[in-house]
Write an enzyme that holds these catalytic residues in place. Structure first.
Site, PDB file in Angstrom:
ATOM      1  N   HIS A   1       0.863  -1.194   0.000  1.00 60.33           N
ATOM      2  CA  HIS A   1       0.000   0.000   0.000  1.00 60.33           C
ATOM      3  C   HIS A   1       0.896   1.240   0.000  1.00 60.33           C
ATOM      4  O   HIS A   1       1.914   1.280   0.698  1.00 60.33           O
ATOM      5  CB  HIS A   1      -0.870  -0.011   1.262  1.00 60.33           C
ATOM      6  N   ASN A   2       0.510   2.264  -0.777  1.00 63.49           N
ATOM      7  CA  ASN A   2       1.308   3.505  -0.843  1.00 63.49           C
ATOM      8  C   ASN A   2       2.800   3.177  -0.944  1.00 63.49           C
ATOM      9  O   ASN A   2       3.618   3.649  -0.155  1.00 63.49           O
ATOM     10  CB  ASN A   2       1.038   4.386   0.383  1.00 63.49           C
TER      11      ASN A   2
ATOM     12  N   GLU B   1       1.485   0.143  -5.512  1.00 66.08           N
ATOM     13  CA  GLU B   1       0.516   1.218  -5.722  1.00 66.08           C
ATOM     14  C   GLU B   1       1.199   2.491  -6.197  1.00 66.08           C
ATOM     15  O   GLU B   1       2.261   2.861  -5.693  1.00 66.08           O
ATOM     16  CB  GLU B   1      -0.246   1.500  -4.413  1.00 66.08           C
TER      17      GLU B   1
ATOM     18  N   ASP C   1       0.212   6.435  -6.639  1.00 66.43           N
ATOM     19  CA  ASP C   1      -0.735   7.515  -6.362  1.00 66.43           C
ATOM     20  C   ASP C   1      -0.362   8.687  -7.274  1.00 66.43           C
ATOM     21  O   ASP C   1       0.599   9.414  -6.994  1.00 66.43           O
ATOM     22  CB  ASP C   1      -0.590   7.915  -4.887  1.00 66.43           C
TER      23      ASP C   1
ATOM     24  N   HIS D   1       1.529  11.288  -1.784  1.00 66.38           N
ATOM     25  CA  HIS D   1       0.275  11.077  -1.059  1.00 66.38           C
ATOM     26  C   HIS D   1      -0.491  12.393  -1.074  1.00 66.38           C
ATOM     27  O   HIS D   1      -0.109  13.346  -0.398  1.00 66.38           O
ATOM     28  CB  HIS D   1       0.564  10.609   0.370  1.00 66.38           C
TER      29      HIS D   1
ATOM     30  N   GLU E   1      -3.736   4.811  -8.662  1.00 68.01           N
ATOM     31  CA  GLU E   1      -4.652   5.716  -7.954  1.00 68.01           C
ATOM     32  C   GLU E   1      -4.557   7.022  -8.746  1.00 68.01           C
ATOM     33  O   GLU E   1      -3.629   7.810  -8.563  1.00 68.01           O
ATOM     34  CB  GLU E   1      -4.153   5.871  -6.517  1.00 68.01           C
TER      35      GLU E   1
ATOM     36  N   LYS F   1      -9.198   2.402 -13.698  1.00 71.04           N
ATOM     37  CA  LYS F   1     -10.515   2.595 -14.308  1.00 71.04           C
ATOM     38  C   LYS F   1     -10.448   2.278 -15.809  1.00 71.04           C
ATOM     39  O   LYS F   1      -9.411   2.457 -16.450  1.00 71.04           O
ATOM     40  CB  LYS F   1     -10.983   4.034 -14.112  1.00 71.04           C
TER      41      LYS F   1
ATOM     42  N   ILE G   1      23.476  -7.435  29.004  1.00 69.94           N
ATOM     43  CA  ILE G   1      23.255  -8.808  28.536  1.00 69.94           C
ATOM     44  C   ILE G   1      21.748  -9.044  28.491  1.00 69.94           C
ATOM     45  O   ILE G   1      21.012  -8.565  29.343  1.00 69.94           O
ATOM     46  CB  ILE G   1      23.897  -9.848  29.500  1.00 69.94           C
TER      47      ILE G   1
END
Length: 752
Positions: A307-308, A337, A339, A352, A386, A437, A645
């Site tokens: 995503h993104n 993706e 955008d 974005h 996108e 689309k 440790i």
């Protein structure tokens, strides 16, 4: 402990490329158009650390290890080199990219030949380091620590250096014990250890009591394992369908003692070697390559998805970068993706929207995707668009994809007739599929009906999702103009709005797919699981994180896989438990980014519901027994504190259908990260094993705050090998921790 001794460990003794790195040379370090400085770089004598001078008065000369390097790339491959150097410098440039968030190092050599030499030599030593087997890695790590502890570099270790060494390898010992082990090894009574004494000391430290017990139980031939003894071990403990030939093969493959090999016997060293290799690993070696049927329709697979993808950090003000795409693709991500927005210079950009994240040119991203898409997997890559661009810049988007991706871009369905379902990943190898689309139905390609150059379509819902983080939002009913050129290259992944499962069944073609925000998807999974599963039997579904996750956090992908969703998109840039589960889901089948869904998620007659345990082919009740025995060489978390440790504990988690979800953990062990032993038993009831993931988590216990992660490993339950197995450990970011691991015993028993 001279350099050539370590070089021998690499199998590169006397190699001219190794000698070139050990000699070192001057390179130009580049940070900007104006900041270009000469720096001397060389490989240190441990053959594992690169040193370079620093001119800053307050900083000492700097080093980084070969293990820190993710890749070395020749040419102007980084964004910095593309921005700060001229195209005619291509042959002189190269970049070193690091694991995690460490900034890459952009360098320029005096000549093209010299740049090639640096790249070739570095790649050779990186590959050698990665190919070292676990046993060699462990030895190499020990010797490296010994050298660091040998403060005066006299190849001897006194008691003080010994104590420092023990701290380096994460073992807390009191002074009495330190003196005791020192005296035992100091056979020459010289007050220091050297040569054979250091080897004796090393043997004491690497002794594995738990392995001794197992070996003695089966080694019945003069204290060694005969081929028959080994076969008994494979049949009784490892529960393998082994033959005498299999035992002979393992002896031939792993035995280090030639005399024992001739006698068809396996020594304890050979046995340890076997346990540390693929055959002794928790991951079934038969599941490491591509082993599943790859000829099923595309929607019958889980698809590793991001995503993104353009973001390196958060969703509001972090940088956008082509490097983020390269990293995701190199992790076998198969759906990225983009955008897309209008750029000021007439060129479309990716960022974005409505936020302060930086912008990167669409054309540069497509170029990076073209170069890196098929380096780790040949199977198809989906470019999820996108699209917020004007018609003119949409035409440019289409032009760039067609011209840069060339024949690899799918611009029409396979075959000469209108398809009725998806082609397979096998048929689509090396291809790019555009998701976006489309102005008309796919069958228009096979008719002579022409359409107008552009038209309006409803805009994708995800664009409006930004409102959740308080930023400006668009109306969900906005219309946008779509260029015919962009519409025409959308073939198998046409984005459509979701109006319900019944509507989709009656009105949507197989190639018309919907994207679901996580809250909507989880709601549907809760209320209509079986309908969701049937929807995904002939269509694709994409799930994406809520816009309110401004810090790039992730949702749990497991419930989405449980209902058969294929494109479960996560923020790949965020190291998290959810990304560990994703890495585990896609670990088998060649880590190719595609995993075949279980039959009950593909068969139209299935009535599977993950929230209900009704009888069906998915219900295969098993009891999973896990014995957490020990761990080896867990890394120190706070390296700045000399006396720090770890206090390790191990948690075993099951992630699957709700009835299978469970978690159990061991007690913690005080101050021992080198060889802690637990010997604790757990059992888990499993109902749907084909959807279950097993995750091992090692943490540093802290009574006052949250435990820190030391390492983790995740894999499908169906890929787990039974018996005594080694579990490798990965960092939070998913990189292998060299030589660290868990030793466990595993059993899967079918319920009555």
């Amino acid at each position: 402990m001279e350099a050539n001794g370590i070089a021998g460990k690499h199998g590169l003794e006397g190699d001219e490329d190794l000698e070139f790195l050990l000699t070192g040379g001057e390179l130009v370090k580049i940070r900007s158009r104006t900041w270009k400085k000469n720096r001397f770089y060389k490989l240190q004598e441990d053959c594992k650390t690169l040193w370079h001078e620093s001119k800053k008065t307050f900083m000492r000369d700097q080093t980084f290890t070969i293990d820190d390097i993710e890749s070395v790339r020749k040419g102007r491959q980084s964004e910095g080199l593309k921005k700060h150097t001229d195209p005619n410098m291509e042959e002189l440039c190269f970049s070193i990219f690091f694991k995690g968030r460490k900034k890459n190092l952009d360098l320029m050599a005096a000549s093209g030949d010299e740049a090639s030499r640096w790249v070739r030599a570095l790649e050779k030593i990186i590959n050698n380091m990665r190919n070292l087997n676990r046993q060699q890695k462990r030895e190499h790590w020990i010797i490296n620590c010994m050298r660091k502890a040998d403060k005066n570099a006299d190849n001897q270790m006194n008691l003080k250096e010994l104590k420092h060494f023990l701290r380096q390898i994460n073992v807390e010992v009191d002074d009495t014990y330190a003196e005791e082990i020192f005296k035992k090894c100091d056979t020459s009574n010289s007050g220091s250890l050297e040569g054979a004494e250091i080897k004796h000391f090393y043997d004491l430290l690497t002794h594995r009591e738990e392995i001794d017990v197992i070996y003695k139980q089966y080694a019945l031939a003069e204290g060694q394992m005969s081929a028959r003894d080994l076969l008994n071990f494979l049949l009784n403990e490892q529960r393998e369908e082994a033959t005498p030939e299999d035992a002979y093969t393992l002896i031939e493959k792993y035995e280090v003692d030639e005399i024992a090999k001739q006698k068809k016997q396996m020594t304890k060293d050979g046995f340890l070697m076997y346990l540390h290799h693929d055959d002794g690993s928790i991951l079934n070696p038969a599941h490491k390559p591509v082993y599943q049927d790859m000829s099923q329709p595309l929607n019958h697979y889980y698809i590793s998805s991001s995503h993104n993808t353009y973001l390196m950090e958060d969703q509001v003000k972090g940088p956008s970068s082509t490097e983020a795409y390269i990293r995701a693709l190199m992790k076998s991500c198969r759906c990225v993706e983009l955008d897309c927005w209008d750029g000021d210079s007439g060129e479309p950009v990716i960022y974005h929207g409505y936020t302060m994240t930086s912008k990167v040119r669409f054309k540069d991203v497509i170029q990076a995707i073209k170069e890196y898409a098929f380096k780790t997997s040949d199977y198809p890559v989906i470019l999820s668009l996108e699209n917020h661009c004007s018609v003119e810049q949409q035409k440019l988007m289409a032009h760039h994809m067609i011209s840069i991706l060339g024949d690899a871009l799918l611009t029409r369905p396979l075959g000469n007739t209108m398809p009725t379902n998806f082609p397979s990943p096998e048929e689509l190898k090396g291809k790019f599929i555009i998701k976006g689309k489309r102005l008309n139905k796919l069958n228009a390609i096979f008719s002579n009906n022409s359409i107008i150059d552009e038209d309006t379509v409803s805009e994708e819902d995800e664009a409006a999702d930004v409102k959740e983080n308080g930023q400006k939002a668009k109306s969900k009913k906005t219309k946008m103009k779509l260029a015919k050129q962009l519409s025409d290259i959308v073939i198998y992944c046409k984005s459509v709005h979701f109006h319900g499962f019944e509507h989709a069944r009656d009105n949507q073609d197989f190639y018309e797919m919907s994207s679901f925000k996580e809250s909507k998807a989880f709601s549907l999974a809760d209320t209509s699981a079986t309908a969701f599963i049937h929807h995904n039997m002939d269509k694709l579904s994409r799930i994406y994180p809520a816009g309110s996750r401004t810090n790039s956090s992730n949702y749990n992908p497991v419930p989405m896989w449980n209902v058969g969703c294929q494109i479960v998109a996560l923020n790949f840039q965020t190291p998290s438990k959810e990304m560990h589960l994703n890495q585990g889901r896609f670990l088998p089948n060649g880590f190719c980014g595609y995993v075949l869904k279980p039959e009950f998620q593909r068969s139209p007659s299935s009535q599977f519901d993950p929230g209900s345990l009704i009888k069906g082919p998915w219900l295969k009740r098993q009891t999973f027994h896990v014995m957490v025995i020990s761990a080896q060489q867990l890394p120190k978390l706070n390296k700045d504190k000399a006396k720090s440790i770890v206090d390790p504990l191990v948690r075993v988690e099951i992630h699957g259908v709700p009835a299978d979800n469970a978690s159990k953990e061991t007690h913690y062990i005080d101050n021992n990260g080198f060889n802690p032993m637990w010997n604790e038993n757990f059992s888990f009831n499993i109902y749907v094993p084909e959807l279950a993931l097993v995750r091992f988590v090692v943490e540093d216990y802290d009574s006052t705050s949250q435990n820190d992660l030391i390492g983790q490993y995740c894999l499908p339950l169906t890929s787990v090998q039974k018996g005594y197995r080694h579990v490798p450990l990965l960092t939070k970011r998913g990189d292998v921790i060299c030589s660290a691991g868990l030793f466990v015993h595993l059993m899967l028993i079918d319920a009555e």
